[in-house]
Design a protein around this motif. Structure first.
Motif, PDB file in Angstrom:
ATOM      1  N   GLN A 149      -3.881  -3.521   1.703  1.00 42.20           N
ATOM      2  CA  GLN A 149      -3.306  -2.362   1.012  1.00 42.20           C
ATOM      3  C   GLN A 149      -1.884  -2.082   1.490  1.00 42.20           C
ATOM      4  O   GLN A 149      -1.049  -1.631   0.719  1.00 42.20           O
ATOM      5  CB  GLN A 149      -4.168  -1.128   1.244  1.00 42.20           C
ATOM      6  CG  GLN A 149      -5.484  -1.147   0.523  1.00 42.20           C
ATOM      7  CD  GLN A 149      -6.364   0.027   0.917  1.00 42.20           C
ATOM      8  OE1 GLN A 149      -6.101   0.724   1.876  1.00 42.20           O
ATOM      9  NE2 GLN A 149      -7.441   0.216   0.156  1.00 42.20           N
ATOM     10  N   MET A 150      -1.619  -2.340   2.751  1.00 43.93           N
ATOM     11  CA  MET A 150      -0.317  -2.016   3.336  1.00 43.93           C
ATOM     12  C   MET A 150       0.694  -3.153   3.217  1.00 43.93           C
ATOM     13  O   MET A 150       1.857  -2.978   3.597  1.00 43.93           O
ATOM     14  CB  MET A 150      -0.500  -1.670   4.827  1.00 43.93           C
ATOM     15  CG  MET A 150      -1.368  -0.471   5.102  1.00 43.93           C
ATOM     16  SD  MET A 150      -0.617   1.053   4.588  1.00 43.93           S
ATOM     17  CE  MET A 150       0.734   1.153   5.737  1.00 43.93           C
ATOM     18  N   PHE A 151       0.296  -4.298   2.715  1.00 47.55           N
ATOM     19  CA  PHE A 151       1.177  -5.457   2.690  1.00 47.55           C
ATOM     20  C   PHE A 151       2.482  -5.140   1.959  1.00 47.55           C
ATOM     21  O   PHE A 151       2.485  -4.689   0.819  1.00 47.55           O
ATOM     22  CB  PHE A 151       0.499  -6.652   2.012  1.00 47.55           C
ATOM     23  CG  PHE A 151       1.345  -7.891   2.005  1.00 47.55           C
ATOM     24  CD1 PHE A 151       1.481  -8.644   3.148  1.00 47.55           C
ATOM     25  CD2 PHE A 151       2.034  -8.269   0.871  1.00 47.55           C
ATOM     26  CE1 PHE A 151       2.255  -9.785   3.161  1.00 47.55           C
ATOM     27  CE2 PHE A 151       2.821  -9.397   0.868  1.00 47.55           C
ATOM     28  CZ  PHE A 151       2.932 -10.158   2.021  1.00 47.55           C
ATOM     29  N   GLY A 152       3.617  -5.358   2.630  1.00 41.32           N
ATOM     30  CA  GLY A 152       4.930  -5.170   2.033  1.00 41.32           C
ATOM     31  C   GLY A 152       5.373  -3.723   1.935  1.00 41.32           C
ATOM     32  O   GLY A 152       6.426  -3.437   1.380  1.00 41.32           O
ATOM     33  N   ARG A 153       4.629  -2.787   2.455  1.00 39.40           N
ATOM     34  CA  ARG A 153       4.971  -1.377   2.297  1.00 39.40           C
ATOM     35  C   ARG A 153       5.626  -0.785   3.530  1.00 39.40           C
ATOM     36  O   ARG A 153       6.496   0.051   3.427  1.00 39.40           O
ATOM     37  CB  ARG A 153       3.732  -0.568   1.957  1.00 39.40           C
ATOM     38  CG  ARG A 153       3.161  -0.939   0.616  1.00 39.40           C
ATOM     39  CD  ARG A 153       1.894  -0.178   0.379  1.00 39.40           C
ATOM     40  NE  ARG A 153       1.293  -0.642  -0.853  1.00 39.40           N
ATOM     41  CZ  ARG A 153       0.966   0.138  -1.848  1.00 39.40           C
ATOM     42  NH1 ARG A 153       1.139   1.428  -1.758  1.00 39.40           N
ATOM     43  NH2 ARG A 153       0.436  -0.357  -2.932  1.00 39.40           N
ATOM     44  N   ALA A 154       5.166  -1.157   4.687  1.00 44.63           N
ATOM     45  CA  ALA A 154       5.710  -0.568   5.914  1.00 44.63           C
ATOM     46  C   ALA A 154       5.501  -1.551   7.058  1.00 44.63           C
ATOM     47  O   ALA A 154       4.848  -2.580   6.905  1.00 44.63           O
ATOM     48  CB  ALA A 154       5.008   0.750   6.217  1.00 44.63           C
ATOM     49  N   GLY A 155       5.987  -1.205   8.203  1.00 45.88           N
ATOM     50  CA  GLY A 155       5.905  -2.102   9.348  1.00 45.88           C
ATOM     51  C   GLY A 155       4.591  -1.973  10.095  1.00 45.88           C
ATOM     52  O   GLY A 155       3.653  -1.270   9.698  1.00 45.88           O
ATOM     53  N   PHE A 156       4.575  -2.655  11.228  1.00 46.76           N
ATOM     54  CA  PHE A 156       3.373  -2.713  12.045  1.00 46.76           C
ATOM     55  C   PHE A 156       2.980  -1.338  12.583  1.00 46.76           C
ATOM     56  O   PHE A 156       1.794  -1.023  12.707  1.00 46.76           O
ATOM     57  CB  PHE A 156       3.581  -3.699  13.196  1.00 46.76           C
ATOM     58  CG  PHE A 156       2.407  -3.802  14.110  1.00 46.76           C
ATOM     59  CD1 PHE A 156       1.264  -4.477  13.716  1.00 46.76           C
ATOM     60  CD2 PHE A 156       2.428  -3.206  15.360  1.00 46.76           C
ATOM     61  CE1 PHE A 156       0.171  -4.566  14.545  1.00 46.76           C
ATOM     62  CE2 PHE A 156       1.337  -3.287  16.198  1.00 46.76           C
ATOM     63  CZ  PHE A 156       0.206  -3.971  15.792  1.00 46.76           C
ATOM     64  N   ALA A 157       3.950  -0.503  12.893  1.00 48.21           N
ATOM     65  CA  ALA A 157       3.661   0.811  13.481  1.00 48.21           C
ATOM     66  C   ALA A 157       2.803   1.664  12.543  1.00 48.21           C
ATOM     67  O   ALA A 157       1.818   2.287  12.978  1.00 48.21           O
ATOM     68  CB  ALA A 157       4.964   1.536  13.820  1.00 48.21           C
ATOM     69  N   LEU A 158       3.155   1.687  11.261  1.00 49.79           N
ATOM     70  CA  LEU A 158       2.377   2.476  10.304  1.00 49.79           C
ATOM     71  C   LEU A 158       0.987   1.863  10.082  1.00 49.79           C
ATOM     72  O   LEU A 158      -0.011   2.589  10.003  1.00 49.79           O
ATOM     73  CB  LEU A 158       3.123   2.594   8.971  1.00 49.79           C
ATOM     74  CG  LEU A 158       2.469   3.465   7.906  1.00 49.79           C
ATOM     75  CD1 LEU A 158       2.289   4.895   8.431  1.00 49.79           C
ATOM     76  CD2 LEU A 158       3.301   3.475   6.643  1.00 49.79           C
TER      77      LEU A 158
END
Length: 166
Positions: A149-158
């Motif tokens: 779901q998070m792929f390409g949206r934000a970095g590792f921290a989020l």
């Protein structure tokens, strides 16, 4: 226009020698109440379901099909014994089941048996021992879903925050 095509088909059918004509209906096949043979999907469903959940008419039709087709009879026996072995946690019977499958001429089951045989010890242990890794697998599945779901949206921290808070 449709009558012309139908008439042409009837004339061609009449010109064919009798031995090359398709039979109107196979008399030896079991049929349902509406005089149609059951679909392959229906027969597969009857084989895969527990025998106690089948209606009386489904049991009769399956019995007739098994009588007319020895391959389906052997397949049904193997599928039901495998299901009983899995649900009853009787992994110690797996080698006997694999030997019985290899004795019949069912190529699809031979492929399944070869795949199970590659990991025989793990399969026997999984169906015999009381431990399960289901909870761990569930967490891994949840984390992979969040990652997708998070792929390409934000970095590792989020992503890390989202995994820890979910």
């Amino acid at each position: 226009m449709a009558a012309v095509g139908g008439d042409r088909a009837a004339r061609l059918q009449g010109q064919l020698p009798a031995r090359s004509r398709l039979p109107a209906r196979q008399a030896h096949l079991p049929t349902t109440g509406d005089h149609r043979p059951p679909s392959p999907r229906a027969v597969a469903g009857w084989i895969l379901r527990h025998p106690d959940t089948l209606t009386t008419s489904e049991q009769l039709e399956l019995k007739a099909i098994r009588t007319h087709c020895p391959e389906l009879d052997a397949l049904t026996r193997h599928v039901r014994s495998f299901a009983a072995m899995l649900t009853g946690r009787q992994g110690e019977h797996l080698p006997d089941w694999l030997d019985a499958v290899r004795q019949d001429d069912l190529p699809s089951l031979h492929t399944l048996a070869a795949g199970i045989d590659r990991d025989r010890d793990a399969v026997v242990a999984g169906r015999t021992l009381p431990w399960s890794s289901g909870a761990v697998e569930g967490h891994v599945n949840r984390i992979k879903t969040l990652k997708r779901q998070m792929f390409g949206r934000a970095g590792f921290a989020l992503l890390r925050k989202r995994v820890l808070l979910s």
